[in-house]
Design a protein around this motif. Structure first.
Motif, PDB file in Angstrom:
ATOM      1  N   TYR A 270       1.998   2.044  -3.390  1.00 16.27           N
ATOM      2  CA  TYR A 270       0.949   2.695  -4.172  1.00 16.27           C
ATOM      3  C   TYR A 270       0.918   4.201  -3.854  1.00 16.27           C
ATOM      4  O   TYR A 270       0.806   5.048  -4.750  1.00 16.27           O
ATOM      5  N   GLN A 271       1.010   4.524  -2.563  1.00 18.75           N
ATOM      6  CA  GLN A 271       0.928   5.923  -2.151  1.00 18.75           C
ATOM      7  C   GLN A 271       2.096   6.755  -2.677  1.00 18.75           C
ATOM      8  O   GLN A 271       1.953   7.947  -2.934  1.00 18.75           O
TER       9      GLN A 271
ATOM     10  N   SER B  77       0.826  -1.207   0.000  1.00 18.35           N
ATOM     11  CA  SER B  77       0.000   0.000   0.000  1.00 18.35           C
ATOM     12  C   SER B  77       0.860   1.256   0.000  1.00 18.35           C
ATOM     13  O   SER B  77       0.558   2.240  -0.690  1.00 18.35           O
TER      14      SER B  77
END
Length: 243
Positions: free
Chosen positions: A167-168, A164
């Motif tokens: 992704y950020q 995650s």
């Protein structure tokens, strides 16, 4: 990626795999270590006077914040943050020697402190033209064993967090890599298992992986685990359950 003339931060760099990574990277780079006060830290100061040391018990988030703030306030860009430190307790919930108080420590050292350090040091990572967060994970993030349920859970959480976070940070100068380790011969694994990978070999393989564009660096037997998971997932599950 060239790992020379970089500022590299390593958690748990006073012993085990972290110390071996320091040994192999120190000659060509500036190393900062975040580690709890110990005899190992005292020895590290004497052996490597050019290494910057920030003392913190990663289970005590107040000391983690203090250490990270001191490191951040130096104003030095960080080219690589290696979240290496971890603890593992082996008693099962059903064992008479299981200790409730170890739950929080294991989660904070293995997972919460990683999130805190990434948050607090991200501005310094952003100052580098190209930086990397390296989260040292385990094959147990891919398939758990029967013992050490909390440890397995923290490594599974670290896997999802890393994905995650990547992704950020897409489109930024900060990349995210994970290292998936087999059983490495360190003080944490003393008295457990056989055919352990030597820290020197593990560190060399990690560094070679960091030079590649791969987001996931599988070390040693984890390569075979990935293959078995693809071909026969149930077999991989049975193997790891008994690990």
């Amino acid at each position: 990626m060239d790992i020379k003339n970089k500022h590299i931060v390593i958690t748990g760099g006073a012993s085990g795999l972290g110390l071996e990574l320091l040994r192999q990277l120190e000659a060509d780079n500036h190393i900062s270590v975040i580690a709890r006060p110990s005899a190992g830290v005292d020895l590290l100061r004497k052996a490597y006077p050019d290494v910057s040391i920030y003392e913190a018990d990663l289970a005590d988030l107040d000391t983690v914040e203090t250490a990270a703030d001191a490191l951040a306030k130096t104003g030095q860009p960080i080219d690589m943050l290696i979240n290496n430190a971890a603890v593992q307790y082996t008693p099962r919930f059903t064992d008479t020697n299981f200790r409730y108080e170890t739950i929080r420590r294991e989660i904070d050292v293995n997972f919460t402190s990683v999130c805190v350090l990434v948050h607090l040091l991200l501005p310094n990572l952003m100052q580098s033209p190209s930086s990397t967060v390296v989260n040292i994970n385990s094959g147990l993030a891919l398939a758990p064993k029967a013992d050490s349920a909390i440890y397995c859970a923290t490594k599974g959480a670290l896997n999802i967090f890393s994905q995650s976070l990547a992704y950020q940070l897409e489109g930024s100068n900060v990349g995210v890599k994970q290292v998936f380790l087999p059983l490495v011969d360190t003080s944490m694994t003393k008295g457990r298992g056989s055919n352990k990978l030597a820290p020197q070999e593990a560190a060399t393989e990690i560094i070679e992986g960091l030079l590649s564009p791969r987001a996931n660096i599988d070390v040693g037997k984890v390569k075979a685990l990935r293959l078995i998971q693809r071909i026969a997932p149930s077999v991989a599950t049975r193997i790891m359950k008994a690990a």
